[in-house]
Design a protein around this motif. Structure first.
Motif, PDB file in Angstrom:
ATOM      1  N   ARG A  65      -2.230  -4.976 -12.922  1.00 33.57           N
ATOM      2  CA  ARG A  65      -0.786  -4.748 -12.728  1.00 33.57           C
ATOM      3  C   ARG A  65      -0.488  -3.270 -12.486  1.00 33.57           C
ATOM      4  O   ARG A  65       0.286  -2.911 -11.607  1.00 33.57           O
ATOM      5  N   LYS A  66      -1.114  -2.405 -13.281  1.00 33.81           N
ATOM      6  CA  LYS A  66      -0.911  -0.959 -13.127  1.00 33.81           C
ATOM      7  C   LYS A  66      -1.402  -0.489 -11.756  1.00 33.81           C
ATOM      8  O   LYS A  66      -0.767   0.348 -11.117  1.00 33.81           O
ATOM      9  N   GLY A  67      -2.523  -1.013 -11.319  1.00 29.65           N
ATOM     10  CA  GLY A  67      -3.056  -0.634 -10.007  1.00 29.65           C
ATOM     11  C   GLY A  67      -2.141  -1.063  -8.879  1.00 29.65           C
ATOM     12  O   GLY A  67      -1.908  -0.311  -7.931  1.00 29.65           O
ATOM     13  N   ILE A  68      -1.592  -2.260  -8.984  1.00 30.71           N
ATOM     14  CA  ILE A  68      -0.667  -2.748  -7.953  1.00 30.71           C
ATOM     15  C   ILE A  68       0.604  -1.910  -7.952  1.00 30.71           C
ATOM     16  O   ILE A  68       1.117  -1.531  -6.900  1.00 30.71           O
ATOM     17  N   ALA A  69       1.123  -1.603  -9.139  1.00 30.29           N
ATOM     18  CA  ALA A  69       2.352  -0.797  -9.228  1.00 30.29           C
ATOM     19  C   ALA A  69       2.119   0.599  -8.652  1.00 30.29           C
ATOM     20  O   ALA A  69       2.987   1.139  -7.966  1.00 30.29           O
TER      21      ALA A  69
ATOM     22  N   PRO B  73       6.157   5.355  -2.824  1.00 33.50           N
ATOM     23  CA  PRO B  73       6.849   5.499  -1.543  1.00 33.50           C
ATOM     24  C   PRO B  73       5.955   6.146  -0.492  1.00 33.50           C
ATOM     25  O   PRO B  73       5.190   7.060  -0.797  1.00 33.50           O
ATOM     26  N   ARG B  74       6.062   5.633   0.699  1.00 33.39           N
ATOM     27  CA  ARG B  74       5.273   6.182   1.796  1.00 33.39           C
ATOM     28  C   ARG B  74       5.884   7.498   2.247  1.00 33.39           C
ATOM     29  O   ARG B  74       7.092   7.668   2.207  1.00 33.39           O
ATOM     30  N   PRO B  75       5.051   8.427   2.683  1.00 37.22           N
ATOM     31  CA  PRO B  75       5.605   9.693   3.155  1.00 37.22           C
ATOM     32  C   PRO B  75       6.491   9.473   4.379  1.00 37.22           C
ATOM     33  O   PRO B  75       6.219   8.599   5.202  1.00 37.22           O
ATOM     34  N   LYS B  76       7.552  10.254   4.474  1.00 36.68           N
ATOM     35  CA  LYS B  76       8.460  10.129   5.597  1.00 36.68           C
ATOM     36  C   LYS B  76       7.786  10.647   6.862  1.00 36.68           C
ATOM     37  O   LYS B  76       7.077  11.650   6.839  1.00 36.68           O
ATOM     38  N   LEU B  77       8.020   9.944   7.944  1.00 37.79           N
ATOM     39  CA  LEU B  77       7.492  10.377   9.229  1.00 37.79           C
ATOM     40  C   LEU B  77       8.334  11.527   9.752  1.00 37.79           C
ATOM     41  O   LEU B  77       9.552  11.570   9.539  1.00 37.79           O
ATOM     42  N   PRO B  78       7.710  12.475  10.442  1.00 37.04           N
ATOM     43  CA  PRO B  78       8.503  13.570  10.993  1.00 37.04           C
ATOM     44  C   PRO B  78       9.445  13.057  12.067  1.00 37.04           C
ATOM     45  O   PRO B  78       9.198  12.036  12.706  1.00 37.04           O
TER      46      PRO B  78
END
Length: 75
Positions: free
Chosen positions: A36-40, A45-50
């Protein structure tokens, strides 16, 4: 509950068993918690694209233009 069989490295299984003993938990509960911890953690959040570069004159490069520029830079 679903039963499953996994082949895990001996060192990993040993570490999980030791953790379960130290935390006074059942092995299956410790494994479930770690999964569960690994999935969380992977849901970060994915880095924002430029923002796209805006070129003057309304020029919109095609894929071929970009590939040609990359090839030109390698020469």
């Amino acid at each position: 509950m679903m039963k499953t069989t996994l082949d895990l490295p001996d060192e990993l299984m040993r570490a999980v068993k030791i953790r379960a003993v130290h935390e006074h938990k059942k092995l299956k509960d410790t494994i479930a918690e770690l999964i569960r911890k690994g999935i969380a953690a992977s849901k970060s959040p994915r880095p924002k694209l430029p923002k796209p570069v805006k070129l003057r004159g309304g020029f919109k490069p095609t894929t071929e233009d970009i590939e040609a520029a990359i090839a030109w830079g390698r020469d």
